[in-house]
Design a protein around this motif. Structure first.
Motif, PDB file in Angstrom:
ATOM      1  N   ASP A 161       7.604  -2.313   6.336  1.00 46.44           N
ATOM      2  CA  ASP A 161       7.336  -3.446   5.507  1.00 46.44           C
ATOM      3  C   ASP A 161       7.474  -4.479   5.303  1.00 46.44           C
ATOM      4  O   ASP A 161       7.205  -5.657   4.245  1.00 46.44           O
ATOM      5  N   GLU A 193       4.151  -5.666   5.303  1.00 46.52           N
ATOM      6  CA  GLU A 193       3.647  -5.554   3.972  1.00 46.52           C
ATOM      7  C   GLU A 193       4.118  -7.080   3.202  1.00 46.52           C
ATOM      8  O   GLU A 193       2.745  -7.568   2.527  1.00 46.52           O
ATOM      9  N   ALA A 194       5.066  -7.766   3.201  1.00 48.60           N
ATOM     10  CA  ALA A 194       5.391  -8.341   2.764  1.00 48.60           C
ATOM     11  C   ALA A 194       4.945  -9.819   3.153  1.00 48.60           C
ATOM     12  O   ALA A 194       4.437 -10.738   2.300  1.00 48.60           O
ATOM     13  N   VAL A 201       1.976  -9.706   4.117  1.00 48.56           N
ATOM     14  CA  VAL A 201       0.345  -9.350   3.997  1.00 48.56           C
ATOM     15  C   VAL A 201       0.831 -10.415   2.129  1.00 48.56           C
ATOM     16  O   VAL A 201      -0.185 -10.931   1.536  1.00 48.56           O
ATOM     17  N   ASP A 202       1.460  -9.501   1.660  1.00 54.35           N
ATOM     18  CA  ASP A 202       1.625  -9.677  -0.041  1.00 54.35           C
ATOM     19  C   ASP A 202       1.974 -11.853   0.356  1.00 54.35           C
ATOM     20  O   ASP A 202       1.509 -11.837  -0.724  1.00 54.35           O
ATOM     21  N   LYS A 203       2.130 -12.397   1.241  1.00 52.21           N
ATOM     22  CA  LYS A 203       2.868 -14.028   0.485  1.00 52.21           C
ATOM     23  C   LYS A 203       1.299 -14.910   1.319  1.00 52.21           C
ATOM     24  O   LYS A 203       1.109 -15.368   1.043  1.00 52.21           O
ATOM     25  N   ARG A 224      -3.496 -10.443   2.933  1.00 54.14           N
ATOM     26  CA  ARG A 224      -4.179  -9.476   1.571  1.00 54.14           C
ATOM     27  C   ARG A 224      -5.446  -8.888   2.105  1.00 54.14           C
ATOM     28  O   ARG A 224      -5.671  -7.955   1.496  1.00 54.14           O
ATOM     29  N   CYS A 273      -6.786  -6.767   3.814  1.00 55.28           N
ATOM     30  CA  CYS A 273      -5.354  -4.816   3.917  1.00 55.28           C
ATOM     31  C   CYS A 273      -6.446  -4.424   2.564  1.00 55.28           C
ATOM     32  O   CYS A 273      -6.200  -2.922   2.789  1.00 55.28           O
ATOM     33  N   GLY A 285      -5.214  -4.379  -0.131  1.00 55.82           N
ATOM     34  CA  GLY A 285      -3.885  -3.331  -1.224  1.00 55.82           C
ATOM     35  C   GLY A 285      -3.858  -1.882  -0.565  1.00 55.82           C
ATOM     36  O   GLY A 285      -2.943  -0.610  -1.077  1.00 55.82           O
ATOM     37  N   LYS A 334      -1.774   0.398   2.337  1.00 56.91           N
ATOM     38  CA  LYS A 334      -0.411   1.192   3.109  1.00 56.91           C
ATOM     39  C   LYS A 334      -0.980   0.688   4.575  1.00 56.91           C
ATOM     40  O   LYS A 334      -2.521   2.362   4.779  1.00 56.91           O
TER      41      LYS A 334
END
Length: 178
Positions: free
Chosen positions: A89, A92-93, A95-97, A102, A105, A107, A109
């Motif tokens: 998790d 992933e956070a 990656v989103d930032k 991003r 990856c 999108g 998992k």
């Protein structure tokens, strides 16, 4: 049976006022599992190999200390499965930032090996890379060992040699004099 004919005694002394059974069960906290299942040099240093962005394998030595490793400090008292999920998790956070991560990856998992590959491509995030790489490797190694012990099979489906400790434990538990 005379007192001199009795089998040798085994005494288990427990100093537990609330939960009498907990010391007889293994803890599955991250710290307990790491210390019991992984070979740590001097009880604190973990040595592992990771793949760099250029495809070369490098040997990494990391010390598990609350003062220098924020992920160890945060997760060491968590259940091992919760640590694995939380690392995913947090990754992933991250990656989103970060737009660059991003894009790598796209999108999806990511699995453990994919997360390590993405981290190896980010030279600006060396500290994060080392920390996440260490704990992703450590958590996955612990979970692999636990899985092998539970199923009796390794990742290739071959039987695992459980060793002498299991034999000794079973003989202790099977001894009706205890």
């Amino acid at each position: 049976m005379q007192p001199n004919d009795a089998a040798p005694s085994v005494v288990i002394v427990l100093d537990r006022s609330v939960d009498l059974y907990a010391p007889l069960l293994h803890e599955f906290t991250y710290q307990a599992v790491v210390h019991d299942l992984v070979d740590l040099e001097g009880g604190r240093k973990y040595v592992y190999e990771t793949e760099a962005a250029d495809g070369q394998t490098r040997r990494v030595e990391a010390e598990l200390a609350e003062t220098s490793d924020s992920l160890w400090e945060k997760y060491r008292h968590w259940h091992i499965c919760d640590v694995s999920e939380a690392l995913a998790d947090e990754f992933e956070a991250l990656v989103d930032k970060n737009m660059g991560i991003r894009n790598a990856c796209k999108g999806h998992k990511l699995g453990v090996h994919q997360m390590k590959a993405v981290l190896s491509e980010l030279p600006d995030f060396r500290r994060l890379q080392d920390s996440y790489s260490l704990h992703i490797d450590l958590a996955s190694k612990c979970l692999e060992i636990i899985n092998d012990l539970i199923t009796g099979k390794d990742a290739r489906g071959e039987d695992v040699d459980r060793g002498t400790i299991e034999t000794r434990l079973i003989s202790l538990l099977d001894d009706h004099t205890i």
